[in-house]
Design a protein around this motif. Sequence first.
Motif, mmCIF file in Angstrom:
data_model
loop_
_atom_site.group_PDB
_atom_site.id
_atom_site.type_symbol
_atom_site.label_atom_id
_atom_site.label_comp_id
_atom_site.label_asym_id
_atom_site.label_seq_id
_atom_site.Cartn_x
_atom_site.Cartn_y
_atom_site.Cartn_z
ATOM 1 N N GLU A 1 23.370 -20.094 -11.647
ATOM 2 C CA GLU A 1 24.693 -19.539 -11.338
ATOM 3 C C GLU A 1 24.696 -19.074 -9.891
ATOM 4 O O GLU A 1 23.903 -18.219 -9.494
ATOM 5 C CB GLU A 1 25.074 -18.372 -12.240
ATOM 6 N N LEU A 2 25.617 -19.624 -9.115
ATOM 7 C CA LEU A 2 25.744 -19.288 -7.702
ATOM 8 C C LEU A 2 26.831 -18.231 -7.534
ATOM 9 O O LEU A 2 27.965 -18.428 -7.963
ATOM 10 C CB LEU A 2 26.102 -20.536 -6.891
ATOM 11 N N GLY A 3 26.477 -17.116 -6.895
ATOM 12 C CA GLY A 3 27.432 -16.029 -6.731
ATOM 13 C C GLY A 3 27.600 -15.245 -8.012
ATOM 14 O O GLY A 3 28.702 -15.128 -8.548
ATOM 15 N N CYS A 4 26.503 -14.682 -8.501
ATOM 16 C CA CYS A 4 26.522 -14.057 -9.838
ATOM 17 C C CYS A 4 27.181 -12.689 -9.850
ATOM 18 O O CYS A 4 27.472 -12.167 -10.933
ATOM 19 C CB CYS A 4 25.096 -13.943 -10.362
ATOM 20 N N SER A 5 27.395 -12.068 -8.707
ATOM 21 C CA SER A 5 27.975 -10.725 -8.636
ATOM 22 C C SER A 5 27.204 -9.779 -9.564
ATOM 23 O O SER A 5 25.982 -9.717 -9.497
ATOM 24 C CB SER A 5 29.465 -10.769 -8.968
ATOM 25 N N ARG A 6 27.892 -9.085 -10.457
ATOM 26 C CA ARG A 6 27.241 -8.089 -11.321
ATOM 27 C C ARG A 6 26.433 -8.699 -12.464
ATOM 28 O O ARG A 6 25.749 -7.990 -13.190
ATOM 29 C CB ARG A 6 28.291 -7.151 -11.930
ATOM 30 N N GLY A 7 26.541 -9.998 -12.691
ATOM 31 C CA GLY A 7 25.718 -10.639 -13.701
ATOM 32 C C GLY A 7 26.342 -10.785 -15.073
ATOM 33 O O GLY A 7 25.662 -11.197 -16.025
ATOM 34 N N GLU A 8 27.637 -10.492 -15.202
ATOM 35 C CA GLU A 8 28.270 -10.567 -16.528
ATOM 36 C C GLU A 8 28.293 -12.004 -17.057
ATOM 37 O O GLU A 8 27.981 -12.246 -18.232
ATOM 38 C CB GLU A 8 29.699 -10.007 -16.460
ATOM 39 N N LEU A 9 28.655 -12.967 -16.206
ATOM 40 C CA LEU A 9 28.668 -14.359 -16.663
ATOM 41 C C LEU A 9 27.251 -14.856 -16.906
ATOM 42 O O LEU A 9 27.005 -15.610 -17.864
ATOM 43 C CB LEU A 9 29.374 -15.247 -15.635
ATOM 44 N N ALA A 10 26.306 -14.459 -16.072
ATOM 45 C CA ALA A 10 24.913 -14.869 -16.280
ATOM 46 C C ALA A 10 24.414 -14.396 -17.646
ATOM 47 O O ALA A 10 23.697 -15.135 -18.349
ATOM 48 C CB ALA A 10 24.029 -14.305 -15.169
#
Length: 411
Positions: free
Chosen positions: A265-274
């Motif tokens: 995942e590119l650009g995961c920010s806070r990691g919710e989607l990861a």
Amino acid sequence: MGRSRVVVVAAHPDDETLGAGALVAAAAARGARVELVVLTDGEGSHPESTTCPPVELAARRRDEARAAAAALGPDVELTLLGLPDGGLAGDHEEQVTRQLVERLGDAREVLLLSPWRRDGHPDHEAAGRASAAAAVRTGARLLEYPVWFWHWAATEDAPWDRLLVLGHGEVAAERKAAAVAAHRTQVEPLSDAPGDEALLSAQLLEHFTGRVEAFVDEPPADPALEALHTAESDPWGTTHRWYERRKRDLVLACLPRPRFVRALELGCSRGELAADLARRCQDVLAVDRSPAAVARARTVVPTNVETAVLDAPTEWPDGAFDLVVLSEVGYFLSPVDLERLIARVRSSLADHGVVVLCHWRHPVEGWVLDGADVHQAALAADLPPLMSTYRDDDVEIIVLAESADRPDPRG
């Protein structure tokens, strides 16, 4: 520098002439499009003057800027933004960045010249930071010119390892000299009264005569996203906004296979989607250029998710991935960096790999690209073909994969 377009940013009238006048004259003479963007009118240069109030001084300096531009080349374009002298830092800095991004667009063929980010003058440094951010967002080639550095610093303090000295011909040097002389309020006294002394001393002007100009050549930087993640624990509202929760569910629903081996995942920010992808993948690598974002992601992702600070596409992870997800990150790249990122994705995609792109469909202010641009670039690249699309008023998701790789839905 061989570019067909040269854009010069100045904090005050005369900065562009002092720092880059010969380069501007040479570029204009060879037919390049040259644009000068002067951010303030320089009305604060003589704060103790009793003979020339700021309004009058601003008008005089605007006229001087026009005369200097004409001296450098008859076709040199001049834009005067009229921002407050002494007030570029803060809110105006982001405003300048956005205006420069709008002006530059896809700037991979543009040479952008700006005051040095460490020049020792608050307006110069703010103009330099705004220009550096605009260079990151547009792909422009950035060089920075020192001005006040030559006044306050010793010669040995110069960044010699990053200094690029460019030579110019006699005609360019003469045009620069004429342009410098046009800034009369700076090189001559306003009057004999106290407070009206010439601002630019003969000693300082010596640094800007002759046939050479010095530029600092160092990588541009754009701290906007890191600053956003530092200032706010959840800048996008990923934990509570319905749009964010729904978008993640839609991404998961669009995945063409129930399980994947290794996802990126590119650009995961806070990691919710990861964290959500981890339920469908054996391993997930979630990366972001923001250290603050990655630090927060590490607190929410399960053990099969590895997080890393990584500035893609300049930096790239090792190994192959059978799933790559770009969710609301593509428009935070310059057009040339988006092309480089797509090429990186293709080179690290495993056999029968899947690429998923998910982006906001509304305008993205302060950046060159929007979601439609990102998806069109991916569709035009050497990636797997389009398998499926989801689109509503707010979001579009495209899935790139070989249809034959999709399992039998009846199985």
